[in-house]
Design a protein around this motif. Sequence first.
Motif, mmCIF file in Angstrom:
data_model
loop_
_atom_site.group_PDB
_atom_site.id
_atom_site.type_symbol
_atom_site.label_atom_id
_atom_site.label_comp_id
_atom_site.label_asym_id
_atom_site.label_seq_id
_atom_site.Cartn_x
_atom_site.Cartn_y
_atom_site.Cartn_z
ATOM 1 N N ASP A 1 -25.672 22.646 10.150
ATOM 2 C CA ASP A 1 -24.416 22.840 9.433
ATOM 3 C C ASP A 1 -23.202 22.726 10.350
ATOM 4 O OD1 ASP A 1 -25.754 23.254 7.039
ATOM 5 O OD2 ASP A 1 -25.874 25.426 7.333
ATOM 6 N N ASP A 2 -23.377 23.062 11.623
ATOM 7 C CA ASP A 2 -22.265 23.072 12.575
ATOM 8 C C ASP A 2 -22.352 21.838 13.477
ATOM 9 O OD1 ASP A 2 -20.486 23.580 14.723
ATOM 10 O OD2 ASP A 2 -20.662 25.735 14.408
ATOM 11 N N PRO A 3 -21.310 21.012 13.526
ATOM 12 C CA PRO A 3 -21.377 19.814 14.361
ATOM 13 C C PRO A 3 -21.490 20.102 15.852
ATOM 14 C CG PRO A 3 -19.136 20.175 13.599
ATOM 15 C CD PRO A 3 -20.006 21.138 12.849
ATOM 16 N N LEU A 4 -21.028 21.267 16.294
ATOM 17 C CA LEU A 4 -21.135 21.592 17.712
ATOM 18 C C LEU A 4 -22.596 21.792 18.113
ATOM 19 C CD1 LEU A 4 -18.008 23.868 18.085
ATOM 20 C CD2 LEU A 4 -18.297 21.531 18.898
ATOM 21 N N ASP A 5 -23.418 22.268 17.182
ATOM 22 C CA ASP A 5 -24.850 22.368 17.464
ATOM 23 C C ASP A 5 -25.465 20.977 17.625
ATOM 24 O OD1 ASP A 5 -24.778 25.143 17.322
ATOM 25 O OD2 ASP A 5 -25.307 25.196 15.192
ATOM 26 N N LEU A 6 -25.074 20.048 16.751
ATOM 27 C CA LEU A 6 -25.609 18.699 16.852
ATOM 28 C C LEU A 6 -25.091 18.010 18.114
ATOM 29 C CD1 LEU A 6 -27.342 16.496 15.659
ATOM 30 C CD2 LEU A 6 -25.396 15.787 14.230
ATOM 31 N N PRO B 1 -11.837 20.893 16.938
ATOM 32 C CA PRO B 1 -12.216 19.787 16.053
ATOM 33 C C PRO B 1 -11.965 20.080 14.577
ATOM 34 C CG PRO B 1 -14.165 20.960 16.798
ATOM 35 C CD PRO B 1 -13.006 21.540 17.553
ATOM 36 N N GLU B 2 -11.459 19.060 13.907
ATOM 37 C CA GLU B 2 -11.318 19.090 12.456
ATOM 38 C C GLU B 2 -12.245 18.068 11.804
ATOM 39 O OE1 GLU B 2 -7.193 18.336 11.968
ATOM 40 O OE2 GLU B 2 -6.576 20.217 12.903
ATOM 41 N N GLU B 3 -12.601 17.038 12.579
ATOM 42 C CA GLU B 3 -13.556 16.039 12.117
ATOM 43 C C GLU B 3 -14.387 15.584 13.310
ATOM 44 O OE1 GLU B 3 -12.404 13.041 9.169
ATOM 45 O OE2 GLU B 3 -13.160 11.519 10.565
ATOM 46 N N VAL B 4 -15.694 15.486 13.110
ATOM 47 C CA VAL B 4 -16.607 15.019 14.158
ATOM 48 C C VAL B 4 -17.548 14.003 13.530
ATOM 49 C CG1 VAL B 4 -18.261 15.646 15.953
ATOM 50 C CG2 VAL B 4 -16.519 17.305 15.244
ATOM 51 N N GLU B 5 -17.606 12.820 14.120
ATOM 52 C CA GLU B 5 -18.488 11.776 13.610
ATOM 53 C C GLU B 5 -19.599 11.487 14.614
ATOM 54 O OE1 GLU B 5 -18.426 7.000 13.100
ATOM 55 O OE2 GLU B 5 -16.808 8.071 12.045
ATOM 56 N N PHE B 6 -20.816 11.441 14.130
ATOM 57 C CA PHE B 6 -21.987 11.089 14.929
ATOM 58 C C PHE B 6 -22.472 9.711 14.479
ATOM 59 C CE2 PHE B 6 -21.639 15.636 14.938
ATOM 60 C CZ PHE B 6 -21.980 16.015 16.224
ATOM 61 N N TRP B 7 -22.533 8.802 15.448
ATOM 62 C CA TRP B 7 -22.901 7.410 15.162
ATOM 63 C C TRP B 7 -24.167 7.073 15.939
ATOM 64 C CZ3 TRP B 7 -23.565 2.953 18.031
ATOM 65 C CH2 TRP B 7 -23.424 1.727 17.380
ATOM 66 N N ASP C 1 -12.802 22.454 6.470
ATOM 67 C CA ASP C 1 -11.756 22.925 5.567
ATOM 68 C C ASP C 1 -11.727 24.443 5.617
ATOM 69 O OD1 ASP C 1 -13.901 23.830 3.994
ATOM 70 O OD2 ASP C 1 -13.836 22.065 2.686
ATOM 71 N N ASP C 2 -11.012 25.059 4.707
ATOM 72 C CA ASP C 2 -10.879 26.519 4.737
ATOM 73 C C ASP C 2 -12.219 27.229 4.563
ATOM 74 O OD1 ASP C 2 -8.180 26.216 5.085
ATOM 75 O OD2 ASP C 2 -7.682 26.463 2.961
ATOM 76 N N ALA C 3 -13.170 26.570 3.943
ATOM 77 C CA ALA C 3 -14.474 27.193 3.692
ATOM 78 C C ALA C 3 -15.463 26.958 4.829
ATOM 79 C CB ALA C 3 -15.062 26.663 2.378
ATOM 80 N N GLY C 4 -15.119 26.106 5.771
ATOM 81 C CA GLY C 4 -16.033 25.811 6.874
ATOM 82 C C GLY C 4 -16.319 24.319 6.966
ATOM 83 N N TRP C 5 -17.496 23.975 7.486
ATOM 84 C CA TRP C 5 -17.854 22.578 7.714
ATOM 85 C C TRP C 5 -18.648 21.999 6.547
ATOM 86 C CZ3 TRP C 5 -15.793 19.756 11.460
ATOM 87 C CH2 TRP C 5 -15.348 20.382 12.626
ATOM 88 N N THR C 6 -18.362 20.753 6.216
ATOM 89 C CA THR C 6 -19.206 19.964 5.326
ATOM 90 C C THR C 6 -19.538 18.664 6.054
ATOM 91 O OG1 THR C 6 -17.306 18.891 4.275
ATOM 92 C CG2 THR C 6 -18.132 20.923 3.255
ATOM 93 N N HIS C 7 -20.609 18.021 5.653
ATOM 94 C CA HIS C 7 -20.927 16.744 6.272
ATOM 95 C C HIS C 7 -21.552 15.797 5.250
ATOM 96 C CE1 HIS C 7 -24.603 19.235 6.960
ATOM 97 N NE2 HIS C 7 -25.250 18.100 6.764
ATOM 98 N N ARG C 8 -21.355 14.508 5.514
ATOM 99 C CA ARG C 8 -21.898 13.489 4.618
ATOM 100 C C ARG C 8 -22.059 12.192 5.385
ATOM 101 N NH1 ARG C 8 -17.633 11.965 0.059
ATOM 102 N NH2 ARG C 8 -19.273 10.435 -0.333
#
Length: 217
Positions: free
Chosen positions: A28-33, A184-190, A206-213
């Motif tokens: 759920d957290d991009p810093l973990d990834l 970070p406000e946006e993190v992209e993994f390629w 966003d205000d609720a936390g991280w989402t990813h798609r």
Amino acid sequence: MACVRELLRSLPALAGTPLPFDPTAAPDDPLDLFTDWFAAAVDAGAPEPHAATLATADADGRPSARVLILKDVGPDGFAFATDARSAKAADLAANPRAALGFWWPAVVRQVRVTGAARHLGAEASAADYLARSPASRAAAAGVRPGEPLGSLDELRDAMTAARARVDADPGFVLPSWQAWLVVPEEVEFWQGSADRAHVRLVYRRDDAGWTHRLVWP
């Protein structure tokens, strides 16, 4: 110019060894990834995996980019440091937003980070400076970023004098040294692929936390 174009087109691209990546199992957290991907790059022998391109823009929106070394990453973001007299510090003072780009060709992976840039203050800046090697501290203390330089001898003399100062006073802190954090406000993994079916996973906060798609390459 034609020969350069031909040379560019003759060079291999995406020549590394892609690693397996299942975006459906991403945390759920991009810093973990990021931590996982960074460790994988280190394990794969990626040269200087902590090198990143920092992009900034001045008050008029003119962009600038340079490579630096990441100094820390944690729950709050990505840390680096610079001299207050540098162009990047001037950009950040006028326009406190930044982007970081990491490229690890050994594993055909790229990470892009965008967000707000925050100066961490005098205490954190001093701690960062003192954590550096004597050679690194002397290099920072001996230069005048961006000013005209008369000769390489002038540079070497200044570096020699700065090293003597650092050795004589190990607690010396360069007053203009600044520690910064990209929040970070946006993190992209390629994740690149030899068949060009590259995988792009984008996290947004966003205000609720991280989402990813997933997004199209």
